[in-house]
Motif scaffolding. Structure first.
Motif, PDB file in Angstrom:
ATOM      1  N   LEU A   1       0.843  -1.180   0.000  1.00  0.00           N
ATOM      2  CA  LEU A   1       0.000   0.000   0.000  1.00  0.00           C
ATOM      3  C   LEU A   1       0.886   1.240   0.000  1.00  0.00           C
ATOM      4  O   LEU A   1       1.757   1.389   0.860  1.00  0.00           O
ATOM      5  CB  LEU A   1      -0.914   0.019   1.227  1.00  0.00           C
ATOM      6  N   VAL A   2       0.670   2.118  -0.985  1.00  0.00           N
ATOM      7  CA  VAL A   2       1.450   3.340  -1.114  1.00  0.00           C
ATOM      8  C   VAL A   2       0.493   4.517  -0.935  1.00  0.00           C
ATOM      9  O   VAL A   2      -0.364   4.757  -1.779  1.00  0.00           O
ATOM     10  CB  VAL A   2       2.162   3.422  -2.482  1.00  0.00           C
ATOM     11  N   ASP A   3       0.641   5.237   0.164  1.00  0.00           N
ATOM     12  CA  ASP A   3      -0.296   6.318   0.493  1.00  0.00           C
ATOM     13  C   ASP A   3       0.286   7.658   0.076  1.00  0.00           C
ATOM     14  O   ASP A   3       1.148   8.235   0.757  1.00  0.00           O
ATOM     15  CB  ASP A   3      -0.601   6.311   1.991  1.00  0.00           C
ATOM     16  N   LEU A   4      -0.203   8.158  -1.058  1.00  0.00           N
ATOM     17  CA  LEU A   4       0.252   9.427  -1.617  1.00  0.00           C
ATOM     18  C   LEU A   4      -0.824  10.507  -1.513  1.00  0.00           C
ATOM     19  O   LEU A   4      -0.767  11.498  -2.222  1.00  0.00           O
ATOM     20  CB  LEU A   4       0.659   9.230  -3.082  1.00  0.00           C
ATOM     21  N   ARG A   5      -1.781  10.318  -0.615  1.00  0.00           N
ATOM     22  CA  ARG A   5      -2.865  11.302  -0.490  1.00  0.00           C
ATOM     23  C   ARG A   5      -2.366  12.621   0.077  1.00  0.00           C
ATOM     24  O   ARG A   5      -2.814  13.696  -0.320  1.00  0.00           O
ATOM     25  CB  ARG A   5      -3.982  10.742   0.390  1.00  0.00           C
ATOM     26  N   SER A   6      -1.451  12.549   1.034  1.00  0.00           N
ATOM     27  CA  SER A   6      -0.954  13.760   1.686  1.00  0.00           C
ATOM     28  C   SER A   6       0.291  13.422   2.476  1.00  0.00           C
ATOM     29  O   SER A   6       0.567  12.247   2.770  1.00  0.00           O
ATOM     30  CB  SER A   6      -2.021  14.337   2.626  1.00  0.00           C
ATOM     31  N   ASP A   7       1.046  14.462   2.855  1.00  0.00           N
ATOM     32  CA  ASP A   7       2.167  14.257   3.773  1.00  0.00           C
ATOM     33  C   ASP A   7       1.709  14.297   5.230  1.00  0.00           C
ATOM     34  O   ASP A   7       2.532  14.263   6.149  1.00  0.00           O
ATOM     35  CB  ASP A   7       3.291  15.265   3.529  1.00  0.00           C
ATOM     36  N   THR A   8       0.392  14.347   5.452  1.00  0.00           N
ATOM     37  CA  THR A   8      -0.149  14.245   6.815  1.00  0.00           C
ATOM     38  C   THR A   8      -0.325  12.798   7.265  1.00  0.00           C
ATOM     39  O   THR A   8      -0.670  12.563   8.422  1.00  0.00           O
ATOM     40  CB  THR A   8      -1.519  14.936   6.909  1.00  0.00           C
ATOM     41  N   VAL A   9      -0.119  11.843   6.386  1.00  0.00           N
ATOM     42  CA  VAL A   9      -0.445  10.444   6.713  1.00  0.00           C
ATOM     43  C   VAL A   9       0.720   9.694   7.348  1.00  0.00           C
ATOM     44  O   VAL A   9       0.598   8.506   7.654  1.00  0.00           O
ATOM     45  CB  VAL A   9      -0.919   9.679   5.450  1.00  0.00           C
ATOM     46  N   THR A  10       1.843  10.368   7.563  1.00  0.00           N
ATOM     47  CA  THR A  10       2.999   9.694   8.152  1.00  0.00           C
ATOM     48  C   THR A  10       2.701   9.219   9.568  1.00  0.00           C
ATOM     49  O   THR A  10       1.897   9.809  10.284  1.00  0.00           O
ATOM     50  CB  THR A  10       4.221  10.631   8.191  1.00  0.00           C
ATOM     51  N   ARG A  11       3.361   8.134   9.955  1.00  0.00           N
ATOM     52  CA  ARG A  11       3.235   7.587  11.295  1.00  0.00           C
ATOM     53  C   ARG A  11       4.443   8.017  12.140  1.00  0.00           C
ATOM     54  O   ARG A  11       5.524   8.246  11.599  1.00  0.00           O
ATOM     55  CB  ARG A  11       3.181   6.060  11.258  1.00  0.00           C
ATOM     56  N   PRO A  12       4.275   8.123  13.447  1.00  0.00           N
ATOM     57  CA  PRO A  12       5.430   8.468  14.295  1.00  0.00           C
ATOM     58  C   PRO A  12       6.560   7.457  14.120  1.00  0.00           C
ATOM     59  O   PRO A  12       6.314   6.258  14.024  1.00  0.00           O
ATOM     60  CB  PRO A  12       4.859   8.417  15.716  1.00  0.00           C
ATOM     61  N   THR A  13       7.781   7.944  14.077  1.00  0.00           N
ATOM     62  CA  THR A  13       8.949   7.074  13.997  1.00  0.00           C
ATOM     63  C   THR A  13       9.184   6.400  15.353  1.00  0.00           C
ATOM     64  O   THR A  13       8.661   6.849  16.383  1.00  0.00           O
ATOM     65  CB  THR A  13      10.196   7.883  13.618  1.00  0.00           C
ATOM     66  N   PRO A  14       9.966   5.322  15.393  1.00  0.00           N
ATOM     67  CA  PRO A  14      10.286   4.698  16.694  1.00  0.00           C
ATOM     68  C   PRO A  14      10.901   5.688  17.677  1.00  0.00           C
ATOM     69  O   PRO A  14      10.619   5.632  18.879  1.00  0.00           O
ATOM     70  CB  PRO A  14      11.271   3.591  16.303  1.00  0.00           C
ATOM     71  N   GLU A  15      11.739   6.604  17.164  1.00  0.00           N
ATOM     72  CA  GLU A  15      12.347   7.615  18.044  1.00  0.00           C
ATOM     73  C   GLU A  15      11.285   8.532  18.640  1.00  0.00           C
ATOM     74  O   GLU A  15      11.361   8.918  19.814  1.00  0.00           O
ATOM     75  CB  GLU A  15      13.380   8.426  17.269  1.00  0.00           C
ATOM     76  N   MET A  16      10.292   8.880  17.826  1.00  0.00           N
ATOM     77  CA  MET A  16       9.205   9.726  18.325  1.00  0.00           C
ATOM     78  C   MET A  16       8.395   9.004  19.393  1.00  0.00           C
ATOM     79  O   MET A  16       8.038   9.592  20.423  1.00  0.00           O
ATOM     80  CB  MET A  16       8.298  10.140  17.167  1.00  0.00           C
ATOM     81  N   ILE A  17       8.084   7.745  19.146  1.00  0.00           N
ATOM     82  CA  ILE A  17       7.290   6.979  20.113  1.00  0.00           C
ATOM     83  C   ILE A  17       8.031   6.875  21.444  1.00  0.00           C
ATOM     84  O   ILE A  17       7.436   7.038  22.523  1.00  0.00           O
ATOM     85  CB  ILE A  17       6.966   5.589  19.544  1.00  0.00           C
ATOM     86  N   GLU A  18       9.336   6.651  21.392  1.00  0.00           N
ATOM     87  CA  GLU A  18      10.121   6.581  22.630  1.00  0.00           C
ATOM     88  C   GLU A  18      10.101   7.923  23.354  1.00  0.00           C
ATOM     89  O   GLU A  18       9.936   7.987  24.585  1.00  0.00           O
ATOM     90  CB  GLU A  18      11.560   6.176  22.315  1.00  0.00           C
ATOM     91  N   ALA A  19      10.268   9.014  22.591  1.00  0.00           N
ATOM     92  CA  ALA A  19      10.253  10.346  23.201  1.00  0.00           C
ATOM     93  C   ALA A  19       8.895  10.660  23.816  1.00  0.00           C
ATOM     94  O   ALA A  19       8.806  11.263  24.900  1.00  0.00           O
ATOM     95  CB  ALA A  19      10.616  11.402  22.158  1.00  0.00           C
TER      96      ALA A  19
END
Length: 331
Positions: free
Chosen positions: A2-20
């Motif tokens: 699945l390639v989501d090109l609808r928007s740059d708002t669809v990104t998921r938090p990175t592992p570093e973000m989740i840890e922070a």
């Protein structure tokens, strides 16, 4: 795949973000006591060259709070044709602030400073101008950049007329990276700037408004009026801090992939205006865009049909090279 090109708002938090986020110290932000939010605001203000900043849930809120602070009821806001503050913010400038837009032509999202000067309301028969707002990059035009000399020219108009300037900088960092300049080269021309941290920069939630200490103090009140007073918001601000710190370095790769995809779209028979492909957005002209979007969805490619004859593709840092190649092969 699945390639989501609808928007740059669809990104998921990175592992570093989740840890922070999991380890962030928090407090009550409405009382100004969340240490992680306070750090984010200090870092954002410093990065963009302003005295102070305010973290909010969305870019729409940052823009509309800025409009409320800068204007009085019955005034006009001069902005580019197709600006986000009008097209996608649900009439909020009229509903909340009691102001209306005054549009100027903006080929490829770029206004002429003289058109802005001519649009300023001075007659007793017209609504007076309260604010000049510039969107950079300009979404509807294709993620296009307003050149530095144009910004300088618009600033000269604003100063000569005694008018404040706000920038809807939802994708401001895309503009700075594409121009190869420090972001302050762009922001120096404005009295307030909004920056979205949850688009190309990759945070899960939030935008910041930057300005003078006096402006941000007033913005606090309007944020609360709009329901934007968050409590232990440090769990969100922790990810936003990483987005502000690390996100800009990834944008050049997004832009490269965008140019590659734009060329592939042209080769596949889609109508692409390559002059508008300047950052991470591609608009293509196709008949029956809604059906075409469904056809692409069946191949695992998500895009937005924004008009009956137009599709939008948006690249972001979680579109891998493998995903890009799959998309091109499917086209």
């Amino acid at each position: 795949m699945l390639v989501d090109l609808r928007s740059d708002t669809v990104t998921r938090p990175t592992p570093e973000m989740i840890e922070a986020m999991a380890t962030a110290p928090v407090g009550d932000d409405v009382y100004g006591e969340d240490p992680t939010v306070n750090l984010l605001q200090e870092e954002a203000a410093q990065a963009l060259g302003f005295e102070a900043a305010l973290y909010m849930p969305s870019g729409t809120m940052t823009n509309q709070v800025a409009i409320a602070v800068h204007t009085k009821r019955g005034q006009e806001v001069i902005t580019q044709q197709g600006a986000h503050i009008y097209e996608y913010e649900l009439g909020m400038m009229a509903t909340f602030s009691g102001v209306v837009p005054r549009f100027v032509p903006a080929p490829l999202g770029v206004p002429d400073p003289e058109d802005i000067r001519k649009a300023i309301g001075r007659s007793i028969h017209k609504s007076p101008t309260g604010l000049i707002s510039i969107e950079n990059t300009h979404n509807i035009a294709g993620g296009t950049i307003v050149p530095l000399d144009v910004l300088k020219g618009v600033r000269e108009v604003s100063l000569s007329e005694g008018l404040p300037m706000h920038m809807d900088g939802a994708r401001l960092m895309n503009a700075a990276v594409a121009l190869g300049v420090d972001v302050k080269e762009i922001t120096q021309h404005f009295d307030s700037v909004s920056l979205c941290l949850s688009k190309g920069l990759g945070a899960p939630v939030g935008s910041v408004l930057v300005g003078s200490e006096a402006l941000i103090k007033e913005a606090h009140r309007y944020r609360k009026m709009m329901g934007g007073g968050m409590r232990q918001a440090g769990v969100l601000a922790a990810a936003a801090r990483l987005a502000l710190k690390d996100g800009p370095a990834r944008l050049a790769e997004d832009h490269r992939k965008t140019r590659t995809l734009a060329e592939a779209l042209s080769n596949a028979g889609y109508g692409v205006d390559h002059a508008a492909v300047q950052t991470n957005i591609i608009y293509v002209q196709v008949p029956d865009a809604f059906q075409k979007a469904e056809d692409l969805k069946s191949k695992g490619i998500l895009v937005n049909a924004v008009y009956a004859d137009s599709l939008r593709f948006v690249l972001h840092h979680q579109i891998t090279q493998e995903m890009l190649e799959h998309t091109i092969a499917s086209l």
